[in-house]
Design a protein around this motif. Structure first.
Motif: not given
Length: 132
Positions: A120-128
């Motif tokens: 989960x840490x390595x997956x890309x995340x979208x920042x609002x």
């Protein structure tokens, strides 16, 4: 006359000796496809002649190891052979960003399919973005 690639002996093609200084046992490097996407990694290996029970797939210190003894049991006496079976062995370095605990493997008709998701840490995340 040139050697026919269909009938050359395995020791002239893709059979390798593992740790030659310690062992005379011979190994075959199975053909492998590795695909990485945003969800993780999918490895497909061609391992005919191995049984599901004897197949060993493990990850230790970032090294993925696939090994299996090949089993060829045919009744009768061999009168002509163009290939010999040997044990399978292959290793790969894999990223630590993969979640080895959630890995899943299937073995159907001589094909090993291994799926290792990204952590989960390595997956890309979208920042609002906040307005204001």
């Amino acid at each position: 006359m040139a050697v026919n690639s269909l009938t050359e002996r395995n020791d002239e093609r893709n059979v390798q000796t593992r740790e030659e200084t310690r062992s005379n046992e011979r190994y075959i490097r199975p053909a492998v496809n590795i695909i990485e996407d945003e969800e993780g990694m999918v490895l497909t290996a061609d391992i005919p002649g191995a049984s599901k029970e004897s197949l060993d797939v493990n990850v230790e210190k970032g090294i993925l190891t696939i090994s299996a003894p090949a089993q060829h049991k045919v009744p009768g006496t061999s009168s002509y052979r163009e290939f010999e079976l040997a044990n399978y062995y292959r290793q790969f370095s894999i990223p630590e960003s993969l979640d080895h605990e959630k890995a899943h493997a299937d073995y159907v008709n001589g094909i090993l399919t291994l799926r290792i998701p990204k952590s989960e840490v390595a997956k890309p995340k979208r920042i609002a973005i906040q307005v204001g």
